[in-house]
Design a protein around this motif. Structure first.
Motif, mmCIF file in Angstrom:
data_model
loop_
_atom_site.group_PDB
_atom_site.id
_atom_site.type_symbol
_atom_site.label_atom_id
_atom_site.label_comp_id
_atom_site.label_asym_id
_atom_site.label_seq_id
_atom_site.Cartn_x
_atom_site.Cartn_y
_atom_site.Cartn_z
ATOM 1 N N VAL A 51 7.156 -6.980 17.081
ATOM 2 C CA VAL A 51 6.453 -8.075 16.905
ATOM 3 C C VAL A 51 6.680 -8.435 15.257
ATOM 4 O O VAL A 51 6.803 -9.541 15.503
ATOM 5 C CB VAL A 51 5.832 -7.696 17.828
ATOM 6 C CG1 VAL A 51 4.726 -9.255 18.550
ATOM 7 C CG2 VAL A 51 5.338 -7.507 19.427
ATOM 8 N N SER A 52 5.757 -7.483 14.655
ATOM 9 C CA SER A 52 5.405 -8.517 13.617
ATOM 10 C C SER A 52 5.106 -7.480 12.395
ATOM 11 O O SER A 52 4.394 -6.245 12.581
ATOM 12 C CB SER A 52 4.116 -9.560 13.298
ATOM 13 O OG SER A 52 3.301 -8.626 13.725
ATOM 14 N N ILE A 53 5.463 -7.452 10.830
ATOM 15 C CA ILE A 53 5.009 -6.341 10.309
ATOM 16 C C ILE A 53 4.407 -7.450 9.034
ATOM 17 O O ILE A 53 4.997 -8.175 8.453
ATOM 18 C CB ILE A 53 6.221 -5.871 9.908
ATOM 19 C CG1 ILE A 53 6.807 -4.578 10.908
ATOM 20 C CG2 ILE A 53 5.625 -5.019 8.176
ATOM 21 C CD1 ILE A 53 8.357 -4.046 10.620
ATOM 22 N N ASP A 54 3.307 -7.007 8.966
ATOM 23 C CA ASP A 54 2.121 -7.948 8.019
ATOM 24 C C ASP A 54 1.747 -7.015 6.096
ATOM 25 O O ASP A 54 1.255 -5.893 6.613
ATOM 26 C CB ASP A 54 0.743 -8.215 8.680
ATOM 27 C CG ASP A 54 0.851 -9.736 7.502
ATOM 28 O OD1 ASP A 54 0.918 -9.601 6.488
ATOM 29 O OD2 ASP A 54 -0.706 -9.287 7.778
ATOM 30 N N VAL A 55 2.460 -6.903 5.987
ATOM 31 C CA VAL A 55 2.294 -7.061 4.223
ATOM 32 C C VAL A 55 1.656 -6.975 3.253
ATOM 33 O O VAL A 55 1.475 -7.160 1.910
ATOM 34 C CB VAL A 55 4.001 -6.392 3.913
ATOM 35 C CG1 VAL A 55 4.342 -5.766 4.533
ATOM 36 C CG2 VAL A 55 4.997 -7.268 2.900
ATOM 37 N N SER A 56 1.087 -8.595 3.521
ATOM 38 C CA SER A 56 0.267 -9.480 2.654
ATOM 39 C C SER A 56 -1.135 -8.816 1.352
ATOM 40 O O SER A 56 -1.341 -8.931 0.545
ATOM 41 C CB SER A 56 0.072 -10.822 3.241
ATOM 42 O OG SER A 56 -0.695 -10.676 4.440
ATOM 43 N N GLN A 57 -1.462 -7.748 2.774
ATOM 44 C CA GLN A 57 -2.992 -7.101 2.042
ATOM 45 C C GLN A 57 -2.044 -5.837 1.368
ATOM 46 O O GLN A 57 -2.397 -5.544 0.449
ATOM 47 C CB GLN A 57 -2.706 -5.826 3.944
ATOM 48 C CG GLN A 57 -4.133 -7.266 3.981
ATOM 49 C CD GLN A 57 -5.280 -6.825 4.811
ATOM 50 O OE1 GLN A 57 -6.065 -5.530 4.897
ATOM 51 N NE2 GLN A 57 -5.771 -7.476 5.805
ATOM 52 N N ALA A 58 -0.950 -5.170 1.726
ATOM 53 C CA ALA A 58 -0.879 -4.310 1.199
ATOM 54 C C ALA A 58 0.301 -4.364 -0.522
ATOM 55 O O ALA A 58 -0.287 -3.609 -1.438
ATOM 56 C CB ALA A 58 0.569 -3.112 1.776
ATOM 57 N N VAL A 59 0.657 -5.243 -0.502
ATOM 58 C CA VAL A 59 0.953 -5.510 -1.446
ATOM 59 C C VAL A 59 -0.102 -5.739 -2.796
ATOM 60 O O VAL A 59 0.665 -5.569 -3.817
ATOM 61 C CB VAL A 59 1.951 -6.821 -1.630
ATOM 62 C CG1 VAL A 59 2.941 -6.611 -1.294
ATOM 63 C CG2 VAL A 59 1.152 -8.539 -1.380
ATOM 64 N N SER A 60 -1.366 -6.332 -2.670
ATOM 65 C CA SER A 60 -2.308 -6.285 -3.712
ATOM 66 C C SER A 60 -3.022 -4.977 -4.014
ATOM 67 O O SER A 60 -4.118 -4.631 -4.838
ATOM 68 C CB SER A 60 -3.311 -7.687 -3.303
ATOM 69 O OG SER A 60 -3.723 -6.986 -1.654
ATOM 70 N N PHE A 61 -2.571 -3.756 -2.891
ATOM 71 C CA PHE A 61 -3.304 -2.428 -3.461
ATOM 72 C C PHE A 61 -3.405 -1.672 -4.956
ATOM 73 O O PHE A 61 -1.501 -2.312 -4.337
ATOM 74 C CB PHE A 61 -2.357 -1.245 -2.338
ATOM 75 C CG PHE A 61 -3.652 -1.554 -0.645
ATOM 76 C CD1 PHE A 61 -3.653 -2.510 -0.696
ATOM 77 C CD2 PHE A 61 -3.877 -0.407 0.112
ATOM 78 C CE1 PHE A 61 -3.694 -2.225 0.952
ATOM 79 C CE2 PHE A 61 -4.305 -0.039 0.563
ATOM 80 C CZ PHE A 61 -5.359 -0.995 1.544
ATOM 81 N N PRO A 62 -3.602 -1.211 -5.416
ATOM 82 C CA PRO A 62 -3.857 -0.990 -6.512
ATOM 83 C C PRO A 62 -2.395 -0.454 -7.081
ATOM 84 O O PRO A 62 -2.014 0.959 -6.499
ATOM 85 C CB PRO A 62 -4.845 0.211 -7.049
ATOM 86 C CG PRO A 62 -5.515 0.051 -5.688
ATOM 87 C CD PRO A 62 -4.598 -1.160 -4.710
ATOM 88 N N VAL A 64 0.614 -1.128 -6.988
ATOM 89 C CA VAL A 64 1.640 -1.419 -5.463
ATOM 90 C C VAL A 64 2.564 -2.350 -6.243
ATOM 91 O O VAL A 64 2.221 -3.072 -7.317
ATOM 92 C CB VAL A 64 1.418 -1.732 -4.476
ATOM 93 C CG1 VAL A 64 2.810 -2.468 -3.843
ATOM 94 C CG2 VAL A 64 0.766 -0.671 -3.870
ATOM 95 N N GLU A 65 4.223 -2.371 -6.149
ATOM 96 C CA GLU A 65 4.946 -3.141 -6.787
ATOM 97 C C GLU A 65 5.425 -3.747 -6.117
ATOM 98 O O GLU A 65 5.823 -4.758 -6.742
ATOM 99 C CB GLU A 65 5.765 -2.204 -7.655
ATOM 100 C CG GLU A 65 4.981 -1.664 -9.496
ATOM 101 C CD GLU A 65 4.551 -2.728 -10.239
ATOM 102 O OE1 GLU A 65 5.173 -3.600 -10.554
ATOM 103 O OE2 GLU A 65 3.428 -1.927 -11.639
ATOM 104 N N ALA A 66 6.127 -3.034 -5.003
ATOM 105 C CA ALA A 66 6.531 -4.137 -4.210
ATOM 106 C C ALA A 66 6.574 -3.141 -3.173
ATOM 107 O O ALA A 66 5.941 -2.210 -2.915
ATOM 108 C CB ALA A 66 8.324 -4.085 -4.421
ATOM 109 N N VAL A 67 6.201 -3.947 -1.681
ATOM 110 C CA VAL A 67 7.048 -3.413 -0.149
ATOM 111 C C VAL A 67 7.453 -4.749 0.598
ATOM 112 O O VAL A 67 7.739 -6.104 0.587
ATOM 113 C CB VAL A 67 4.522 -3.536 0.283
ATOM 114 C CG1 VAL A 67 5.091 -3.013 2.101
ATOM 115 C CG2 VAL A 67 3.941 -3.841 -0.161
ATOM 116 N N LEU A 68 8.706 -3.918 0.917
ATOM 117 C CA LEU A 68 9.735 -4.572 1.294
ATOM 118 C C LEU A 68 9.525 -4.371 3.200
ATOM 119 O O LEU A 68 9.327 -2.733 3.703
ATOM 120 C CB LEU A 68 10.638 -3.583 0.953
ATOM 121 C CG LEU A 68 11.235 -3.831 -0.725
ATOM 122 C CD1 LEU A 68 12.432 -3.810 -1.103
ATOM 123 C CD2 LEU A 68 10.350 -5.815 -0.664
#
Ligand code: FES
Ligand code: FES
Lengths: 760, 159
Positions: A51-62, A64-68
């Protein structure tokens, strides 16, 4: 035939030094000061709509350079050979629990793993199917399209009804085999680096470079020329480092291109179990007919293979099973059908044997049961029906190359003293706690790809100005010893020492697409290509030598580092000749290409000549069964194989011993257990492979039967050595206990449970 | 945590989290990648090193446990570029295929021969039960070790 100097001689592996000193570089050993670490978030359900995959939080984890996710795939999110339905990351649906949903690149492995918890995924569960039986039912949830049956191959010969009418004895049996894991010691690993020009360099334990490169090209929307795949030392593959490596490579490459930094992805053993494809479990139903004297009259087979969630190589695997379904026997009437079926379980694909371990298990148990029914010795039944030169196979192919099948039967029987031993063991007290038994199994196997695909491969041989030689091949070294074989061939042709030959790693930037390193085709195809390339260099060198030495003599040779005249007189060092060639502007750099002979397969009618040549083998085993505990000990084992010609005796022995070990695991121990699509066995504590304690006394018998197609007559050995150990051992167990085990693995419970079953 | 230990005969000082595994420090911090990782569970033996002369799975050893101790890895088996007899025997006998298990087997064999220079076949089999190999069927590994141990059993059985 001329005496060989290097071919057929006992030589050391050309790549052993780095492996014993720890210097060999495997993919996980690569490091770069600026590299990022990749991690994967995998599905928590077996079948679900994404249904959905939300990476908006994960990208700001210490860190982290990319979440795809699938939405970031630059090209087409589909790859695969025949039916390209595999995804780099799940898009519409999750089809098994190993599916990836998102990938992270971070500055440390720990940070990458931590960021996974920041990804929010919404899945809508769909009803799932876990067995082909359910999946084939009308109305079962479709995993890709409507129907889950996506492969059907058949073989037809004669008229099956006539065959059964002529039979005095008819037997119906069902056999099953287990889902097993390659269990290469090195888990999958890859490193991807942006090349700065929009392309990418991938280094890793990739078995089939060109397949992986093709997958990457589609997924990344890059021309093939922009993707370079280089192989690191491979810690075992056995057919297993193909599609799963494309998945890893594509994910790493996406992250590398996005971040502009090298990205490494290394699977843990658990991840490897969850994500990597396995060997197909089969259900096989047989009906066989024979005359009283043992002559086979008819064989009807139905095989169903569980393909798991994706198609991958299943069409080819199933095809080999059905083509070879009658084993090495002459059967006048054959009707065979084999199916590949999707389920919501881990996907299955190529594994050493490629559809033959399953089929051989079935037909070889069946032959033993038939022998029992007819009151015949299983060896006699096989000799009576065994294929010989000129016989016709189940697909109607006339075997026009010398068939050494009966020789493998007779030589193994002699080695283990079959008749005597069988009689001795028949005389054991019925109710003894420990009983011994002796059993056998046999096979024939089509060499190389056959009608599965274009069978061609290339090699480059380049003589340096000091006489040392470089070889590049389009086929991979995956531990099997192929580089040693082509180094030997090169040394033989050029008259140099093995130590003067260096085989450089497999690299798509250098070699033309030579197809996959599978199907025991390496020596036949790659070896012949190497022999041709070396032959071209040799002709150039000799022509130049004649000019330099001012002679017209035709019969000059290259031998032990020298140009020699027909009288064996040393005329000039090869080293000096190589330097002279350079000065005279003659390049000693040649490409060799070999395309296997044409084959023919009529899919509509289910007949034809699917392979240009075959190898033959027989295994015999003696076991001891503890009837209280079900414990089986394999005491001695004979493995006889027609290998064409032995190029590297040590290598062939290694393949035989290793193949037997793997076959014993298949027969007695191994099973990947799944409950409702969830893997229960995910590491070596639960998934048992043979250890040093499980090895029997082994005897290898090499039958030389040179074939006109292979280099110096060599054929294949990689897969034949592992495809009949399981039925040999299970037949031996049945001889010991008098009870039939028809399902793999023949573990403690099955051997014990067999006691309770009534014989049918 | 500041930890002093000896690795392949040389003193090494590292500042690491005490909970880190020896195998990771060897591979990542010291660049000794000859020690392999196959299971991280103590089941496969690919990570075998010697700790004060005893073979251990370095994936199960924490840095807090190695203060002041001596570690020997596959890189330390070679003496000034000279192969150890075991390494040579592995090459000569054909005990190496893909090679991923080889460092672990060599370390287990080295530990065995240092406490028992003339082991029997059974003792050899026993000493390497913790090392898995998927390629060779073990047979040539036993023969390689026997060759160094000078056993009569180093007879060639296969031919
Ligand atoms: S990685 Fe340590 S025992 Fe397997
Ligand atoms: S040589 Fe490959 S695992 Fe042992």
């Amino acid at each position: 035939m001329k005496d060989f100097k290097v071919v057929g001689k006992k030589v050391r592996r050309v790549d052993a030094l780095g492996k014993v000193t720890g210097q060999a570089r495997y993919a996980a050993d690569l490091a770069d000061p600026h590299m990022l670490y990749g991690a994967v978030l995998r599905a928590s359900l077996s079948h679900a709509r994404v249904v959905s995959i939300d990476v908006s939080q994960a990208v700001s984890f210490p860190g982290v350079e990319a979440v795809l996710t699938a939405a970031d795939v630059p090209g087409r999110n589909r790859f695969g050979t025949m039916i390209p339905n595999q995804r780099v990351l799940a898009d519409d649906k999750v089809r098994f629990r190993g599916d990836g949903l998102a990938v992270v690149a971070a500055r440390s492995a720990r940070e990458a793993a931590r960021a996974l918890s920041g990804i929010r995924v919404q899945l809508e569960p769909l009803s799932a199917v876990f067995s082909p039986e359910e999946a084939m039912k009308r109305g079962a949830p479709g995993i890709h399209g409507k129907s889950n049956i996506f492969v059907h191959h058949k073989v037809r010969k004669g008229r099956i009804a006539d065959g059964f009418r002529r039979a005095d004895v008819i037997l119906r049996r069902t056999y099953t085999t287990a889902l097993i894991e390659h269990a290469y010691l090195e888990p999958e690993a890859v490193m991807a680096r942006p090349d700065g020009e929009g392309g990418v360099l991938v280094e890793g334990c990739v078995q089939n470079m060109y397949t992986t490169r093709r997958g990457l090209s589609t997924v990344l929307r890059l021309p093939l020329a922009k993707i370079r795949v280089v192989q690191t030392t491979v810690g075992g593959s056995f057919g297993g480092k193909d599609e799963v490596m494309t998945v890893l490579a594509a994910r790493a490459a996406m992250l590398a291109l996005r971040t502009g930094r090298p990205v490494q992805m290394v699977n843990s053993r658990e991840e490897s179990f969850h994500e990597s494809y396995k060997r197909h479990p089969y259900v096989m139903e047989y009906r066989i007919g024979a005359k009283k004297n043992g002559r086979l009259t008819a064989l009807e087979v139905r095989m169903v293979a569980n393909a798991g969630a994706y198609a991958t190589t299943t069409p080819f695997v199933v095809w080999r099973s059905v083509v070879q379904c009658a084993g090495p026997y002459v059967v006048p009437h054959v009707k065979a059908d084999a199916y590949g079926v999707y389920t919501n379980t881990v996907y299955t694909g190529a594994m050493r044997g490629f559809g033959s371990p399953q089929g051989n298990f079935g037909i070889e148990l069946l032959m033993d049961e038939l022998a029992g029914e007819l009151g015949m010795d299983p060896l006699d039944l096989r000799i009576l029906n065994g294929i010989r030169t000129g016989s016709r196979t189940a697909t109607g192919q006339k075997l026009d190359q010398p068939v050494a099948f009966i020789e493998t039967l007779e030589r193994s029987a002699r080695s283990i003293n079959w008749k005597r031993r069988r009689e001795e063991l028949d005389g054991q007290p019925r109710n003894a706690r420990r009983r011994k038994g002796i059993g056998m199994a046999a096979s024939y196997r089509g060499c190389a790809l056959g009608a599965e695909g274009t069978d061609a491969a290339g090699a480059v041989v380049s003589v340096q100005t000091d006489g040392s030689v470089i070889v590049w091949s389009g086929i991979a070294e995956v531990g099997q010893g192929y580089y040693t074989v082509i180094a030997q061939i090169t040394a033989e042709v050029l008259g140099v020492n093995l130590a003067d030959v260096t085989v450089l790693p497999y690299d798509t930037a250098i070699m033309s697409d030579s197809g996959p390193s599978v199907a025991s085709r390496s020596t036949m195809l790659g070896g012949t290509a190497t022999r041709r390339a070396a032959g071209r260099v040799r002709r150039k060198m000799l022509a130049e030598a004649r000019l330099i030495l001012r002679t017209k003599a035709k019969s000059m040779d290259l031998e032990r580092g020298w140009v020699v005249s027909s009288g064996g007189q040393r005329r000039m060092r090869i080293r000096d000749l190589a330097a002279a060639c350079f000065e005279r502007g003659v390049a000693l750099f040649e490409f060799g290409w070999y395309k296997g002979p044409d084959i023919h397969w009529d899919e509509q009618r289910g007949r034809g000549s699917p392979y240009f040549t075959y190898v033959y083998g027989t295994n015999m085993a003696e076991v001891e069964v503890d009837q209280e505990t079900g414990e089986v000990r394999v005491l001695q084992f004979v493995s006889a194989h027609d290998v064409g010609r032995v190029v590297n005796p040590q290598g062939v022995l290694g393949q035989i011993y290793g193949g037997v070990a793997m076959g014993l695991g298949y027969g007695l121990l191994e099973e990947v257990e799944e409950r409702e699509g969830r893997l229960v066995t995910e590491n070596f504590d639960e998934y048992l492979i043979p250890t040093s304690l499980d090895m029997p006394q082994m005897k290898a018998v090499m039958v030389e039967n040179p074939d006109r197609h292979g280099p110096y007559g060599a054929k294949s050995v990689g897969e034949p050595t592992t495809e009949i150990a399981a039925p040999a051992v299970v037949n031996a167990i049945c001889h010991a206990t008098g009870q039939r085990v028809r399902d793999l693995p023949a573990n403690l419970e099955r051997v014990l449970l067999g006691k309770k079953l009534v014989r049918t | 945590m500041y930890i002093c230990l000896t690795v392949n005969g040389k003193p090494v000082n590292v500042t690491v989290h005490p909970g880190r595994r020896l195998v990771d420090v060897l591979r990542m911090d010291l660049g000794l990648t000859g020690t392999k990782i196959g299971c991280e569970q103590g089941e496969c033996g690919a990570c075998t090193v010697l700790l004060d002369g005893r073979a251990v799975n370095s994936c199960l050893v924490l840095m807090s446990q190695v203060e002041g101790r001596e570690v020997l890895t596959i890189e330390g088996l070679t003496d000034d570029g000279e192969l150890h007899a075991l390494q040579q025997a592995f090459v000569d006998t054909g005990a190496v295929q893909c090679g991923f298990c080889s460092p672990g087997f060599l370390m287990s064999a080295y530990a065995l021969l240092s406490r028992n220079p003339h082991p029997s076949r059974d003792e050899i089999v026993e000493a390497v039960t913790g090392n898995l190999c998927r390629c060779t069927g073990y047979r040539k590994i036993f023969q390689a070790i026997e060759r160094v141990a000078g056993c009569v059993a180093a007879r060639t059985e296969e031919q």
